[in-house]
Design a protein around this motif. Structure first.
Motif, mmCIF file in Angstrom:
data_model
loop_
_atom_site.group_PDB
_atom_site.id
_atom_site.type_symbol
_atom_site.label_atom_id
_atom_site.label_comp_id
_atom_site.label_asym_id
_atom_site.label_seq_id
_atom_site.Cartn_x
_atom_site.Cartn_y
_atom_site.Cartn_z
ATOM 1 N N GLN A 230 0.930 -1.129 0.051
ATOM 2 C CA GLN A 230 0.146 0.055 -0.085
ATOM 3 C C GLN A 230 0.849 1.121 0.009
ATOM 4 O O GLN A 230 0.731 2.361 -0.687
ATOM 5 N N GLU A 231 1.943 1.165 0.659
ATOM 6 C CA GLU A 231 2.874 2.392 0.920
ATOM 7 C C GLU A 231 3.531 2.643 -0.436
ATOM 8 O O GLU A 231 3.628 3.797 -1.169
ATOM 9 N N ASP A 233 2.222 1.891 -3.592
ATOM 10 C CA ASP A 233 1.089 2.486 -4.243
ATOM 11 C C ASP A 233 0.867 3.799 -3.926
ATOM 12 O O ASP A 233 0.766 4.708 -4.837
ATOM 13 N N HIS A 234 0.955 4.032 -2.859
ATOM 14 C CA HIS A 234 0.676 5.658 -2.286
ATOM 15 C C HIS A 234 1.882 6.590 -2.868
ATOM 16 O O HIS A 234 1.494 7.583 -3.403
ATOM 17 N N ARG A 236 3.752 6.004 -5.310
ATOM 18 C CA ARG A 236 3.705 6.021 -6.802
ATOM 19 C C ARG A 236 2.433 6.950 -7.197
ATOM 20 O O ARG A 236 2.746 8.056 -7.740
ATOM 21 N N THR A 237 1.241 7.228 -6.522
ATOM 22 C CA THR A 237 0.384 7.829 -6.696
ATOM 23 C C THR A 237 0.840 9.198 -6.491
ATOM 24 O O THR A 237 0.416 10.263 -7.241
ATOM 25 N N GLU A 238 1.542 9.510 -5.124
ATOM 26 C CA GLU A 238 1.797 10.929 -4.838
ATOM 27 C C GLU A 238 2.691 11.611 -5.780
ATOM 28 O O GLU A 238 2.814 12.626 -6.125
ATOM 29 N N LYS A 239 3.818 10.445 -6.470
ATOM 30 C CA LYS A 239 4.614 10.993 -7.328
ATOM 31 C C LYS A 239 4.097 11.601 -8.535
ATOM 32 O O LYS A 239 4.270 12.611 -9.320
ATOM 33 N N ILE A 240 2.910 10.934 -9.137
ATOM 34 C CA ILE A 240 1.949 11.195 -10.403
ATOM 35 C C ILE A 240 1.533 12.430 -10.089
ATOM 36 O O ILE A 240 1.444 13.485 -10.713
ATOM 37 N N ALA B 86 6.256 11.964 -13.755
ATOM 38 C CA ALA B 86 5.004 11.569 -12.930
ATOM 39 C C ALA B 86 5.001 10.048 -12.857
ATOM 40 O O ALA B 86 5.011 9.380 -11.684
ATOM 41 N N PHE B 87 5.401 9.379 -14.075
ATOM 42 C CA PHE B 87 5.414 7.954 -13.783
ATOM 43 C C PHE B 87 6.554 7.243 -13.616
ATOM 44 O O PHE B 87 6.870 6.318 -13.589
ATOM 45 N N SER B 171 -1.933 -0.933 -9.630
ATOM 46 C CA SER B 171 -2.990 -0.657 -8.609
ATOM 47 C C SER B 171 -2.771 0.816 -8.090
ATOM 48 O O SER B 171 -2.094 1.098 -7.213
ATOM 49 N N LEU B 172 -3.466 1.637 -9.070
ATOM 50 C CA LEU B 172 -3.596 2.900 -8.706
ATOM 51 C C LEU B 172 -4.852 3.468 -8.480
ATOM 52 O O LEU B 172 -5.846 2.809 -9.204
ATOM 53 N N PRO B 173 -5.174 4.828 -7.995
ATOM 54 C CA PRO B 173 -6.632 5.296 -8.048
ATOM 55 C C PRO B 173 -7.360 5.370 -9.307
ATOM 56 O O PRO B 173 -6.309 5.500 -10.356
ATOM 57 N N ARG B 233 -7.804 12.354 -3.030
ATOM 58 C CA ARG B 233 -6.628 12.136 -2.205
ATOM 59 C C ARG B 233 -6.850 11.281 -0.982
ATOM 60 O O ARG B 233 -7.950 11.191 -0.361
ATOM 61 N N PRO B 237 -0.938 5.089 4.165
ATOM 62 C CA PRO B 237 -1.473 3.727 4.789
ATOM 63 C C PRO B 237 -0.783 3.778 6.085
ATOM 64 O O PRO B 237 0.260 4.248 6.410
#
Lengths: 245, 245
Positions: A230-231, A233-234, A236-240, B86-87, B171-173, B233, B237
């Motif tokens: 989860q961390e 993924d989190h 990666r999302t934050e970076k995006i 970003a990616f 697994s991203l939002p 947002r 975790p």
């Protein structure tokens, strides 16, 4: 699978002949619109049936067993296995037990009273229950018996979910009481499943220190793995979002 | 048909640019604001009336088209850099902003200018549509000029397509994954743009369709990711999720 509305209404006639739908919704705490919608669609959710049976003073297991989908609940279930009982103890409680057993005995002081365990289900109770009764081939047998794809089954376990039907199928495939699965998924309480009030506490007390330590370790490791994922993924999302948000 | 596509793309881009003003004022990812503004300008210069107006003001030598090419290069560079960061694709980032990337961009810009100066560009013509027919030589020069203009976007798209395609499966939002899918579609359309010379005349209508698909998909992809940040947002975790009852 939810129970057919017609069968539900027949059952309701039998157990509460004089109650109107408004009465039922009031005493069971289910919103009138929810109840009406389920009846119109012809499918009544298991959780609705459980709430209604509690409201009219019937054990939900007895109520569920009336319906053919849950015929497995009609037989007298075997007692829960010690592993199953322990699987329904929350990780925090296991860790408390580890700490309590690690503190040196004080001969003068009376033994500290054990705090009550957090009632089942806990945040990983479904997966822990399946792991506790899995002989290595269980998932295979469940998927063969019900036709569910193994990855869908795993996905439900990961989400700490299992439909009542699958929970019962899992219990049957493992040769344990079908009610255990309903406890692990939170549909019914331990008491409703016929577990003694202190059954889990006693199963915990019977664990050796080694067993308790490895069990708590396994739980922490699993939680650690999930959290790490989860961390990641989190992050990666934050970076995006940091660059394109 | 093409007019509808042009004006709707223009309204989408300008609406995004306006919506991005507050963030730009706060200093948040100003390059995103720049991308939307530049895309709006690029679309404006692709539409007949504004092109004619701007180009007549610039001396009717079609310098507006040369400006359009440079606007596209800068927009694609900014968007590409943002997406690569970003990616978290360091290889793509090096290929876009490292010596190779800068070299490719400089070379294509030089080729664009040289081909433009060599060709006979007198007389405003939107999309330079009227120029290739003047002489075989001019046809060749304008053909290469247009190809150079499509080459840089295609280069950036090739660099980034693996990263955005991977993100779709991670697994991203949801909004981020939809955004990544739209970006992938846009990049794919940019790469398809390299095939324009081999598209038969009977399928000529495909050219603008591919172009506007690319612009719309890229802008919608960026917007999707941005909206995801505003709406979805999520909390970091934590262990609390496993202990909270």
């Amino acid at each position: 699978m939810p129970v057919p509305a017609k069968a539900f209404q027949r059952w309701l006639q039998g157990v509460a002949p004089s109650a109107s739908m408004a009465d039922i919704s009031r005493i069971s705490g289910i919103k009138r619109t929810t109840l009406a919608q389920q009846l119109v669609r012809g499918k009544v959710a298991e959780s609705t049936l459980v709430s209604v049976s509690r409201a009219v003073g019937i054990n939900p297991v007895t109520a569920l067993a009336v319906f053919d989908t849950f015929a497995d609940l009609r037989r007298e279930p075997p007692l829960p296995r010690p592993e199953e009982l322990v699987s329904q103890i929350a990780t925090t409680d296991l860790l408390h037990a580890v700490i309590a057993r690690s503190i040196p005995d004080d001969p003068g002081a009376p033994p500290a009273p054990q705090p009550p365990l957090i009632p089942a289900p806990h945040t990983t109770s479904v997966r822990n229950w399946v792991d506790a009764i899995d002989d290595g081939e269980l998932r295979h047998r469940v998927s063969a018996a019900t036709g569910i794809a193994p990855q869908n089954y795993s996905a439900q376990l990961t989400a700490n979910r299992l439909t009542p039907e699958l929970a019962i199928a899992t219990a049957v495939a493992a040769g344990v009481a079908p009610t255990s699965g309903l406890v692990a998924t939170g549909l019914i309480t331990e008491e409703e499943a016929g577990w003694a009030p202190d059954a889990r506490q006693r199963a915990l007390a019977r664990l050796s220190d080694g067993e308790l330590a490895s069990l708590a370790g396994d739980r922490l490791q699993a939680i650690g793995r999930t959290l790490r994922r989860q961390e990641q993924d989190h992050e990666r999302t934050e970076k995006i979002w940091e660059n394109l948000g | 048909m093409i007019e509808i596509l042009q004006w709707s793309t223009l309204s989408v881009c300008s609406a995004l640019a306006v919506a991005r003003i507050p963030s730009a004022v706060r200093g948040r990812n100003r390059s995103l604001f720049a991308i939307f503004v530049l895309a709006t300008l690029a679309i404006l210069l692709s539409i007949d009336e504004p092109y004619m107006a701007v180009d007549s003001w610039l001396g009717s030598e079609n310098y507006a088209n040369l400006i359009l090419r440079f606007i596209i290069y800068v927009t694609v560079f900014l968007a590409g850099r943002g997406v690569a960061k970003a990616f978290d694709d360091s290889r793509a980032l090096r290929r876009l902003t490292g010596p190779v990337g800068v070299g490719v961009l400089a070379l294509i810009m030089l080729a664009t200018v040289v081909l433009f100066l060599l060709a006979d560009t007198a007389g405003s013509s939107t999309g330079l549509a009227a120029l290739p027919g003047r002489s075989p030589e001019n046809g060749l020069l304008i053909g290469f000029y247009a190809a150079a203009g499509r080459l840089y976007p295609a280069y950036v798209a090739v660099c980034l397509l693996p990263a955005t395609l991977t993100a779709v499966t991670q697994s991203l939002p949801g909004a981020v994954r939809v955004g990544a899918a739209l970006l992938s579609l846009g990049f794919f359309a940019l790469i398809l743009g390299m095939l324009f010379p081999v598209i038969p005349d009977s399928l000529g209508f495909l050219q603008p369709v591919i172009n506007y698909t690319a612009v719309l998909a890229l802008m919608a992809g960026l917007a999707c990711i941005w909206i995801g940040r505003v709406l979805l947002r999520r909390a970091k975790p934590s262990l609390r999720a496993f202990t909270e009852k």
